[in-house]
Design a protein around this motif. Sequence first.
Motif, PDB file in Angstrom:
ATOM      1  N   ARG A 121      43.338  23.468  -7.062  1.00  0.00           N
ATOM      2  CA  ARG A 121      42.871  23.056  -8.397  1.00  0.00           C
ATOM      3  C   ARG A 121      42.148  21.699  -8.332  1.00  0.00           C
ATOM      4  N   MET A 122      42.680  20.772  -7.521  1.00  0.00           N
ATOM      5  CA  MET A 122      42.009  19.464  -7.386  1.00  0.00           C
ATOM      6  C   MET A 122      40.610  19.645  -6.805  1.00  0.00           C
ATOM      7  N   LYS A 123      40.508  20.538  -5.823  1.00  0.00           N
ATOM      8  CA  LYS A 123      39.202  20.779  -5.208  1.00  0.00           C
ATOM      9  C   LYS A 123      38.240  21.410  -6.206  1.00  0.00           C
ATOM     10  N   TYR A 152      32.361   9.115  -4.403  1.00  0.00           N
ATOM     11  CA  TYR A 152      33.315   8.546  -5.369  1.00  0.00           C
ATOM     12  C   TYR A 152      34.715   9.067  -5.097  1.00  0.00           C
ATOM     13  N   LYS A 153      35.666   8.355  -5.708  1.00  0.00           N
ATOM     14  CA  LYS A 153      37.089   8.672  -5.524  1.00  0.00           C
ATOM     15  C   LYS A 153      37.684   9.114  -6.858  1.00  0.00           C
ATOM     16  N   LEU A 154      38.455  10.178  -6.820  1.00  0.00           N
ATOM     17  CA  LEU A 154      39.143  10.658  -8.025  1.00  0.00           C
ATOM     18  C   LEU A 154      40.642  10.700  -7.765  1.00  0.00           C
ATOM     19  N   GLU A 155      41.406  10.516  -8.839  1.00  0.00           N
ATOM     20  CA  GLU A 155      42.866  10.683  -8.745  1.00  0.00           C
ATOM     21  C   GLU A 155      43.301  11.664  -9.819  1.00  0.00           C
ATOM     22  N   PHE A 156      44.221  12.520  -9.455  1.00  0.00           N
ATOM     23  CA  PHE A 156      44.720  13.525 -10.392  1.00  0.00           C
ATOM     24  C   PHE A 156      46.213  13.348 -10.625  1.00  0.00           C
ATOM     25  N   GLY A 157      46.674  13.876 -11.762  1.00  0.00           N
ATOM     26  CA  GLY A 157      48.102  13.824 -12.071  1.00  0.00           C
ATOM     27  C   GLY A 157      48.491  15.013 -12.928  1.00  0.00           C
TER      28      GLY A 157
END
Length: 237
Positions: free
Chosen positions: A150-152, A176-181
């Motif tokens: 899902r993150m991908k 760029y950098k992403l963070e998920f939660g």
Amino acid sequence: MQKLEELYTGKAKSVFRTDDPDRFIMVFRNDTSAFDGKKVAQLERKGMVNNRFNAFIMEKLAAAGIPTHFERVLSDNEALVKKLEMLPLECVVRNYAAGSICRRYGLEEGMVLNPPTFELFLKSDALGDPMCNEYHVHSFGWATEEQIARMKELTFRINDVLQPLFLAGNMLLVDYKLEFGLFNGELMLGDEFSPDGCRIWDKDTREKLDKDRFRQDLGNVVEAYEEVGRRLGVSFA
Ligand code: ADP
Ligand code: UDP
């Protein structure tokens, strides 16, 4: 919405509890850091600029159907967000080679990456954010296979929204950098999207308009962030 005690002070933002157990207030500070916190500075206006910039991008992503934690801007430096259980990972997308990927693989800066590359890093200042692969993430219990997928998926959908947006402003979204939660079990985009966490170049001159200006002592850091915002249509205070 009542702002209660500070829960976490990061390198550039602080997180506050609110009277709503499901909402946090994120404060964008003027602090800037690079090289794992070894280089730090205070840049006037940066908190406000990144808060407005982030709100603009998060709203574009939400309009495109990407689930995000962003709710609304509360003040120049504050945003209301959903309280997420953050996954301890940084997802990095690269459309062009720059930064650590050039050092690691000997690539020339600016090489087009087709298809764009996706990398995972463990978010750990103590360990220097080591790169990890999907097996590490899964085997070590940092995220499930389903969450990785899902993150991908969301990361590449975000790239499809943002690349043309920056191109319309005559800019290249380099990486760029992403963070998920997780919010009630649903995976969504957290943290921020601002020039602090991405590389953006002018399409014609390849002038750097992002945090590399700070890393490389190029000057006019916040002015460059504002220029990027201006080209995208962000309004600053
Ligand atoms: P760092 O922790 O890298 O120094 P920041 O200064 O940006 O980073 O601090 C913000 C912290 O808040 C980060 O650790 C980030 O993972 C966390 N965070 C971002 N969004 C949320 C959210 N919606 N809920 C909980 N924590 C969040
Ligand atoms: N990045 C970030 N936070 C990190 C690491 C990387 O925001 O802790 C961003 C960085 O600004 C760049 C992208 O992720 O846009 C890729 O960074 P890279 O791996 O090239 O690391 P660097 O060269 O910055 O050490």
